[in-house]
Design an enzyme around this catalytic site. Sequence first.
Site, short mmCIF file in Angstrom:
data_model
loop_
_atom_site.label_atom_id
_atom_site.label_comp_id
_atom_site.label_asym_id
_atom_site.label_seq_id
_atom_site.Cartn_x
_atom_site.Cartn_y
_atom_site.Cartn_z
N ARG A 20 0.87 -1.18 0.00
CA ARG A 20 0.00 0.00 0.00
C ARG A 20 0.89 1.22 0.00
O ARG A 20 1.57 1.51 0.99
CB ARG A 20 -0.89 -0.02 1.24
N GLY A 21 0.93 1.93 -1.11
CA GLY A 21 1.90 2.99 -1.31
C GLY A 21 1.88 4.08 -0.27
O GLY A 21 2.93 4.52 0.20
N GLU A 22 0.70 4.53 0.12
CA GLU A 22 0.63 5.67 1.04
C GLU A 22 1.18 5.33 2.42
O GLU A 22 1.54 6.21 3.20
CB GLU A 22 -0.81 6.17 1.17
N THR A 24 3.85 2.94 2.98
CA THR A 24 5.24 2.46 3.05
C THR A 24 6.16 2.87 1.92
O THR A 24 7.37 2.67 2.01
CB THR A 24 5.24 0.92 3.10
N GLY A 53 -6.97 2.73 -11.22
CA GLY A 53 -8.41 2.57 -11.15
C GLY A 53 -8.74 1.75 -9.93
O GLY A 53 -7.97 1.71 -8.97
N GLU A 87 -4.87 -7.35 -6.16
CA GLU A 87 -3.50 -7.79 -6.39
C GLU A 87 -3.21 -9.06 -5.60
O GLU A 87 -2.61 -10.02 -6.10
CB GLU A 87 -2.54 -6.68 -5.95
#
Length: 396
Positions: A20-22, A24, A53, A87
């Site tokens: 989850r990009g936000e 880590t 998306g 994913e």
Amino acid sequence: MTSTWSPRQRWKYDVFLSFRGEDTHETFICHLYRALTARGIITFLDDESLERGSTIGPSLSTAIEDSRSALVVFSENFASSSWCLDELSKILQCREERGQIIYPIFYQVDPSDVRKQRGSFQLRTVEVREHEEVYGNKDKLKEWTDALREVSRIAGWDSSTYEDDGKLIEEIVMDTLTSLRDTYTSSSVDKGFIGMDSRIDDLLHNCICQQFGGVRIIGIHGMRGIGKTTLARAIYDGLAHGFGRSCFLLNVREKSEKDGLVSLQEKLLSRILRTKVDIEDEYAGAAMIERRLCELKVLVVIDDVDHFNQLDKLAGSRDWFGPGSRIIVTTPDIHLLRGHDVDATYKATGLTDGEAIQLLSLKAFKKSFPPEDYLESCHHILGYAQGRGFPWLLWF
């Protein structure tokens, strides 16, 4: 699910990083990616600058399929992203269909929260329902909850047990290197090894018997140099993805003479438990193997055993391993296997005449069958190799 044997395939990436990009990306993931690539591990990192998306696109799906393993980083807001959950579902699908290896990393979250879907991992049914209405998949909630539950049960890393991120990253990279080394060291097993498929099939159906849920110990015996280790390695490579933990102990006879059984016990436990293990003596090691592995489904190969004590201290009893485990032993001594009361034995044999001709032709002519003008000479060469004499005059 019954694990199945699958042949080796080519992979574009060694590792697919799922995160989850936000949470880590600017910290942990950035450092982990650099550490992996610095050690030559080909890693796919999704470009966070791409517009996302609600579902993963074809290019990302292909990247997952092309990756030998996946590192899934569970962080605080992971389950709030339908992208991350899709994913994860795709990664599990690749595990089932392509033998991909999955390693979870629990980064500043409690693994039990992921498994039991508590706190931030409790899926919000309203968001799921909206997702279902937009994309027409009415089974999303079950798909995602099943994926979270299944991956959380796989042995991984819990960041709370490490002093800092540096220590955690170091261990992840070293374990990943070890895993990839075991995966690729025998990449030649399925290249140019004639007759392997029929022998693998025989072993799987008559000895390993994957459909049985209990623990089975299988012995492969035969004269030295006949190909026991190669056969065991091919089976191990094809089956390992279906087991939560696995270990290939190579050259037990040689290594036990050189370093003692304790070193082998430490390697077995360290590989399966994925943590460093120190053992006082071989008796303590045997007790630890029994105590720590008795509930785990494992695949273990104990290669080139020549003394009963080696088996007694590494795999003393079926009770040492969890249901579904398979222990494969290679040895030149069938009496050793019988004394250990193995479930099945398989005698490794040399090539048939047809297989031998094919192998000779591949080496000499780079084709599966020799040219007609050389066929008789090839038969004479094989006869000589089998001790039937060599009619030299035929060559002049």
